[in-house]
Structure formats: structure tokens, C-alpha cells
Design a protein around this motif. Sequence first.
Motif, short mmCIF file in Angstrom:
data_model
loop_
_atom_site.label_atom_id
_atom_site.label_comp_id
_atom_site.label_asym_id
_atom_site.label_seq_id
_atom_site.Cartn_x
_atom_site.Cartn_y
_atom_site.Cartn_z
N ALA A 1 0.86 -1.18 0.00
CA ALA A 1 0.00 0.00 0.00
C ALA A 1 0.89 1.23 0.00
O ALA A 1 1.83 1.32 0.80
CB ALA A 1 -0.92 0.01 1.21
N TYR A 2 0.62 2.13 -0.92
CA TYR A 2 1.35 3.40 -0.98
C TYR A 2 0.32 4.52 -0.88
O TYR A 2 -0.54 4.68 -1.75
CB TYR A 2 2.15 3.51 -2.27
CG TYR A 2 2.72 4.90 -2.51
CD1 TYR A 2 3.67 5.44 -1.65
CD2 TYR A 2 2.27 5.67 -3.57
CE1 TYR A 2 4.17 6.70 -1.85
CE2 TYR A 2 2.77 6.95 -3.79
CZ TYR A 2 3.72 7.45 -2.93
OH TYR A 2 4.22 8.72 -3.12
N ILE A 3 0.38 5.28 0.20
CA ILE A 3 -0.59 6.34 0.47
C ILE A 3 0.15 7.67 0.47
O ILE A 3 1.11 7.85 1.23
CB ILE A 3 -1.28 6.10 1.83
CG1 ILE A 3 -1.94 4.72 1.84
CG2 ILE A 3 -2.28 7.20 2.14
CD1 ILE A 3 -2.37 4.26 3.22
N ARG A 4 -0.32 8.58 -0.35
CA ARG A 4 0.37 9.86 -0.48
C ARG A 4 -0.57 10.99 -0.08
O ARG A 4 -1.72 11.05 -0.50
CB ARG A 4 0.84 10.07 -1.92
CG ARG A 4 1.64 11.35 -2.14
CD ARG A 4 2.16 11.41 -3.56
NE ARG A 4 1.09 11.60 -4.53
CZ ARG A 4 0.61 12.79 -4.89
NH1 ARG A 4 1.10 13.89 -4.35
NH2 ARG A 4 -0.35 12.87 -5.78
N GLY A 5 -0.02 11.90 0.76
CA GLY A 5 -0.79 13.07 1.13
C GLY A 5 -1.68 12.81 2.33
O GLY A 5 -1.75 11.71 2.89
#
Length: 765
Positions: free
Chosen positions: A448-452
Motif C-alpha cells: 500500500a502506498y498512500i500519499r498526502g
Amino acid sequence: MSTTETERGPETEAQLVDLAAYRDPETLDRIEQAAREAVRHTPAGIADLTTGTVHLGKADEAPAAAPADAEAAVIEYTDEDAGTLEILDERDGWHLRTLIPETFTDPGFWRQRRAEWTNAAAFHTLRSPVYLWRATRVAGIGARVAARDSWSYLWATEYGEIADKVRRTKAGPEHIADLRADRRKEAKQRRREPVTVYSLTGCTSYVAAVLALGQTWGWVMAAPVLLPLFGVLYALGRRELIRREPDGTFRIADAVDFTGAGVLTEDGLNDALRARNVGILRDGESVTVKGFIAREADDKASVVRFELPRSAGKTAKEVMAKRDPLAAALAVDAIQLSIRQDGHEGEVYMRVADAHPFGGEPVASPLLTAEEWSIWQGAPTFVDETGRIIPIELLFFGLLVGAMPRQGKTFTARAAAVAAVLDPTCRIVVADGKGGKDWAATALVAEAYIRGVTTAAVRRLTHVLEDLVKEMTETYDKLFELPDEVCPDGKLTPEIVRDYGIHPLVLIADEVQRYLESADKESEDDKLTYGQRIEKALTDLAKVGPAAGMVLILASQKPTGDAVPSAIRDAIPQRIAHLCATYQMSDSILGTGSSASGWNAKDLAPAFKGMGIHADETGYRFMRSLLINLPQFRAICERGRALRIAAGTLAGEAAGDGGRRARVGGIVPDLLAVFEEAQLPERMSTAEILDGLAVLDPGTWAPAALGVGEEDRTAYVRAGGTALRKAIDEALAGTEWNLAVRSWTSGGRANGYYLADIRAAAGIA
């Protein structure tokens, strides 16, 4: 002696023969002394005459005679070595190295001596003009004294002094006349003495030779010839100065001052510890150096181990707390001074570097060229003050990095994270609260890559963390079922990873305080905000997760209690503090009391980015993070992706499956799965999406499930489209997202959905 019946007949049993009965007293004394020396440092530590005993396997097979030098030997003969004699000469322990003092054989000692000599030579060279002026003054005094004494001798001036005394007594003129006559006679006699003639002849010849050499070869060539004259005059002047001040100390050269040169001496150490603002030692007290002061192999620092006087009642911790004033007393930067406890409370290890240890360019990470890495080997993250690359223990410890903005937090976290990226058995989840490009490359390997910190991103991180907490519980259940031999410590091991497929997971959260500050709720009925739910999940993972292989790498600009709760910080024993605004901020990262112990990140030099203080269960140390720029980080992530594909461990968002990609729930993960099955087109029509959903979940989306015939395509798309819109609205209820259908035909008819809209609703950048 007794016998024993065997298959081969009667055989004599082994017999113990005491050689002591066959040796003279001198030989026994020599053997005993050698035995004591041989076992002095062994666990037994006690020597006796048993070392002079022969163990014979069979009496009738005993050697007929001992070797010629057996007088100084110990012989052992056993069944295991039947027919073999082992001669242990007492002289075997006599080596030349043991007879020479350690100070003459240790390279560090000679490096220290060389450094002292080199710095002394430089010190005296720089002051040589002063020494020359002093020597010239002394020679000038000598010339004046020589002229005075020569005149006095040749002209018998002492008679003049006598005449003056007689005149002051008002004696008759005849007495003064007699004295003057005696003076002329004595002076004439002295000038005619051979010694006087030879001396005047020698001086005249010497002056003539100097003048001739100067005229012929130049006065520069004649200068060395004047050295004997200069030496004689200097000796005369020195004698005169000693005569004037018998109790004074005459010295041309100054005592060498190593202060600030990085060369530590015992006198300099004691003087520094006695300094007024240090106050570790009182006047008359001194430390006991253990061994000797030595130089490190790279010849960049002096190292000493010493014991504080017991009468002083001081401890190593008190010396560490005086780092700054002690560095000032030694005329070095505080970061050049490393101090720690060495043994009991009063024993201290000190390292004084010649220069600032982090003054050069940042060191590149060794993992830039590594094809693969195991997180069980640690994570090379920084270099310490000695220049060594230090791999931190990431598993079971985690890492908290804190500092002011733009001081290298992300670089440090990235340097630690690449160890997990290059381990194909390690799972990764990334939450980038900054929202920039720093962690974008991890999308290649992350589940999982979560940005912001948008509402959707915060909501998604909340669901991911809560899923990880559930997974952590399931992992403990799996470990509980394993035999104690497989899981002896109740935690994950490399063998369990290999044999049972329970993989470690590294959660990276940059600017984590931004997620914790979220005050939004998932629904009006929820009691907890997203920030509170994230805090609870992170606390559980930090406290309980490490043994299950779940570790945190957290970075924060404000790791104080009001931003990152102490429950999370205290559960991560490994911390790194870069430049901080206040000592309270430094203590919040490194631990309460670290500033009082002399470790304050507020005082770090801002000129060296990436420099900081590392704290773990072993203590504190200065460090500078390894350098990995964004192109290099992407290349590492690409290698990590290839490793996971080859090992079959690529999962989640990086693998393109539902996994951790969508945490909104409802129909959204299925929509993403349909797009992924179609190779992620930009858009799909409603009919195409329904066909994909029918394959994925025929019980819900097949024509029969919607109550229409398979032949009536129009009715199926109409009924399915209505059901799809309803399912989407239910999935996104309570959120700001609305998957409004965008038209792409000129007639304005809405035909389907865009992938970008679905990804945005799922919180995927």
C-alpha cells in the motif's frame, strides 16, 4: 599393577606413573614453575605437579627412554594416541613477544608517539623564529661577557678595582703607584702567555678564514662556518644567565602544547579534567590510564581508557555530562569528543578526533550496489564519528526520526528503508504525509502506498493500519501453534519466514504527525476521529508488533507529546534526532534526560545536513545519515520489485491486485479488479464493467441474478447500470466522493466510468 581379561586375552590396565619420584629437586622446581606460567591465564588457573605426570596406555608398551631433553619436558601417552609421544616443552610458552613490554609492540602506541613527534616538530617549527631570536639574544650576552672577561684578563682590570678600594681608604700615593706597576707587569705577562698567543692566533685565523670564504664563495656559504662561534657565544651567554639566576629555569624552547591538535596526552587529559568549568578532578588528583593512550588505525583520533580516582567519587556519566566544557578545555569541537562508560561506573572510554568527523561529503549507502539484502542483517543507515557504516537493528526495534524541517529526516528514514526494499521476503506499507516525491518509488514494491493527507488518504491509512493490527493478532496465533523448538523465543525468526511464509512487514510513515492531527470521522456516529484511530493502531503495532515482525519507521517534524504521543515514542527504543529547535524537542526524540547527559540535538552544527544523534539500548552516538538520492532510490526499488517477482512475493498495490489497494469497501475493490483484469484502460463502458463483474461475482451480476434474459443485452445493461450506480453510492456513502458518470460521446450519453475516478475514490494517487 592389575590385568583385565579381553577378547585377545589378559591385558595390563593403564597405570599412573609419577615422574616426580625420578627427578632431582632442581628439575622439579623448574617443571613446576613452567607449569604455573603455562596455566596462569587458563580457566583452571592453578598449577601443580600433575603436569609432570606421564599417563601410559599400557605399562609394557611404555617408552624405554625419554628424549634427550626430557629433563625439561612433560610427556603424555594415552590410549587414543597409542604408540605416540607428545612432548610439551616448557620453553614453548617462552616467546620473545611476551618478554617485551606491550608499549613496544602495540601499533596504536607507536602511532600515538609518531603523532606526538609530528605535532611537536610542527609546533617547534612554527616557533623557530622565536627560538632563533632567543638564542641570538643569549649569544649576544655571551659575546658581551666574552669581550668583558677577555679585556679584564688581558689588561688585569682587577688591579684597577683594588686601586680604587685603596684610594677610598686614603692610603698613600706610593701604594697606588705600586698597584699600577703591578697591573702593567701582570697584564704584560698575561699577554705573553702561550695560551693567550694561541687563542689570539686561532681567533685571527678563524676570522681570516671566514672573510676569505665569504669573499670567495659568498657570505651565504660562509654562514655555516659561524655556527661554532655562535655555539661558543651561546654557551657563554647561557652560563651568564644561570649565574645571574641560579634558582631560575633557563629554556630556549617552549613546552609542546598539544591542545587543539587532536593529540591527547596524559597531562593534557588531567589538566582538562581539572579545568574550572569541568571540575571532575581536584588539584593533586589524576586519572589512572589503563594501558596507554593510542592512536586509531586510520590515525585520525587518539583513544584512551582511564579510571577516575576513587577519592573523587566521580562517575563516567558525570564526565559525559561535561562534554561541552571538557571539549573547550581540550580546544576541540564537542562532536570530536566521544565519551562512554568502559567497565564499572568510574571507568571511562574517551576518543578525541583530530578534526570534525562529518566535515567531508556525505557517504553513499553500500546498498546502492547491492543486488539483494536481508533485513535480518540490519539496515546500514549512517556513519558514526569514527567513519564506520553502522547497520541498525531494524527488526524488533523500529526507528523514530525527528528534527526541524529540512534537516535530513527523510534521507535517514530512506537509508534505513532500503534494507527492507531489497529483501524480497519483507513486506512494505508506505504513508507519505508530506505528499511529495520522496517515497513515490516505493509504489513499485509496497502493498500500500498512500500519499498526502487528503480525507480519502487518511481514511485509507486508517483501514490499512486496522487491518495490520488484525493481521498482527493472526500472526501471533500462528506463532502460538508452532513448536517451541521452531519458535523458541516466541517471535519471528528467519527459519519461520522460510518454512512457514510469515513475512516481516515494515510500515514507513513520513510526517506521521499530520495523520494523527486529522479530526475527521468516517461517519457521524463514530466516536473516534481518523487521527485517534490511527494513533491507537500505531500504538498497538509499536508495542506488540515487533515480535510478530511488524516494525515502524516513523519520521516527524514535531515528535513532542502533543504531536506524536509518548505511548508511540516510548515503544520505539531506537531513535535518531537531527537538528532540533529546543532541548525539549531533543529530549522528546532521544529520551528524557538525554540533554542533561550531554546529548542535545539543539547544539548540532546546522552546516552539516544529515548529522544527528542516534540513541538505542546501548547509549548515544553522533551520526550522519548515508546518502541515497531519488534516482538511486528508484533504481533500488526497481531491483526490489524484480526480486519480489522472482521470489513470488510481490503483493498488494505493487502487484496490481485488490489487496491493500482499496479500503473504501463495497463495490470499489471489485471495480478496480475489473479494470486490472482489462489491463488498466483509461475508461470502461458500463456494459464492459458488467461483463467483468459477472465473471468476478456471477451470483450478483450475471443477467439471471438481475432478473433479465441473457439475450436481451439492452435490458441487462439498463438493469445492471442501475444496480451498479446504487452499489457505488452505498460504498461511497458518508464520503466526499461521488463517481459521477462522465460522458465521452458527442451526444452526451453517459457510457461508463473512468479509472482515475475510481482510483481517487479508493484513495490511490
